[in-house]
Design a protein around this motif. Sequence first.
Motif, short mmCIF file in Angstrom:
data_model
loop_
_atom_site.label_atom_id
_atom_site.label_comp_id
_atom_site.label_asym_id
_atom_site.label_seq_id
_atom_site.Cartn_x
_atom_site.Cartn_y
_atom_site.Cartn_z
N THR A 133 10.07 18.67 -11.98
CA THR A 133 11.34 19.37 -12.13
C THR A 133 11.85 19.21 -13.56
O THR A 133 11.45 18.31 -14.30
CB THR A 133 12.40 18.81 -11.17
N SER A 156 15.05 27.07 -9.16
CA SER A 156 14.90 26.39 -7.88
C SER A 156 14.93 27.39 -6.73
O SER A 156 15.77 28.30 -6.69
CB SER A 156 16.02 25.36 -7.71
N GLY A 157 13.99 27.24 -5.80
CA GLY A 157 13.93 28.12 -4.64
C GLY A 157 13.05 29.33 -4.82
O GLY A 157 12.76 30.03 -3.84
N ILE A 158 12.58 29.59 -6.04
CA ILE A 158 11.70 30.73 -6.31
C ILE A 158 10.25 30.25 -6.26
O ILE A 158 9.88 29.28 -6.92
CB ILE A 158 11.99 31.37 -7.68
N GLU A 159 9.43 30.94 -5.46
CA GLU A 159 8.02 30.62 -5.36
C GLU A 159 7.21 31.55 -6.27
O GLU A 159 7.53 32.74 -6.38
CB GLU A 159 7.53 30.78 -3.92
N ASP A 166 15.35 23.67 -12.67
CA ASP A 166 14.13 24.45 -12.53
C ASP A 166 12.99 23.58 -12.00
O ASP A 166 12.99 22.36 -12.19
CB ASP A 166 13.71 25.04 -13.88
N THR A 167 12.02 24.22 -11.38
CA THR A 167 10.81 23.53 -10.96
C THR A 167 9.70 23.78 -11.98
O THR A 167 9.66 24.83 -12.62
CB THR A 167 10.36 24.00 -9.58
N CYS A 226 3.28 22.90 -7.87
CA CYS A 226 4.55 22.37 -8.36
C CYS A 226 4.36 20.91 -8.71
O CYS A 226 4.03 20.09 -7.85
CB CYS A 226 5.64 22.53 -7.30
#
Length: 291
Positions: free
Chosen positions: A266, A253-256, A146-147, A263
């Motif tokens: 991580t 990851s990859g979801i804005e 996850d970010t 951000c």
Amino acid sequence: MSKESTLIAALRALAPHPAARGLQDDCAVLDFGGETLVLTHDMMVEGVHWLAGQDMADVAWKLVATNLSDLAAKGADPIGVLLGFTLGDDDTRFLTGLNEALTAFNVPLLGGDTVSANGPRTLGLTALGRATSRSVPDRRGASPGDTLWLTGPVGAAMLGFEALRDRTSADSTAFRRPTPRLPEGRALAPLVTAMMDVSDGLLIDATRMAQASNVTFAITSASVPFPPSLPPERQDDAMRWGDDYELLFTLPSGIEPPISAHCIGTANAPTASPVIVDGAVLHGSLGYTHD
């Protein structure tokens, strides 16, 4: 371990109800009929949470705002508040600020209790909210990969406190009258894997969320937003100070995010240190605790 942490650990044995979330969150989340209620309670103490002689209108505002910030971290709509109030010699300014906060955030006062006491004043507020997402955000949902995100800068409240304490002309609004991120919380609630508000300091609150989720957060300090007026040498202080009431959250990851956010790191597999900054293990006090 602080006195606060020791007590909370003992209280967990008395709070087995699922709504308590193992006392690892800022709110209780209770299914009630066709609704999900979100409930929180915060207290403020004179000389600890506000300066002696500070305008009580600002204290009233902050008391409301800090509790609503907990609701924001759950994506909840406020329903109302209950006030626990220690009487003062003249409570006119408190009532003025309370009315301003209730009006600004469109939340009604539903009741509470008043007491008289000697010594520093203690104030409490219970906030009730209605969940807006079927999955109510929790501290416990972050996973490796996850970010990690932050809605806004940390350090403004620290600078505001110092301006108020030192009676300078610098802006003290961030400390006196924080803004709970209610719209941002509602927008984020259906998407996040974990979320909480930053009340005690970015580093200590990130540590709490990492421990609850059983991950390690790797934070890049250059990605953390700070107020433009903050000297670079004070950035570490700002990450440990607290009272900023921004939302700290994780996304797959990859979801804005659907809102403006930064951000800052991580989530990784758990290590001995729940949070590392720029690859280094942290030392010293990470933020505010009740010892």
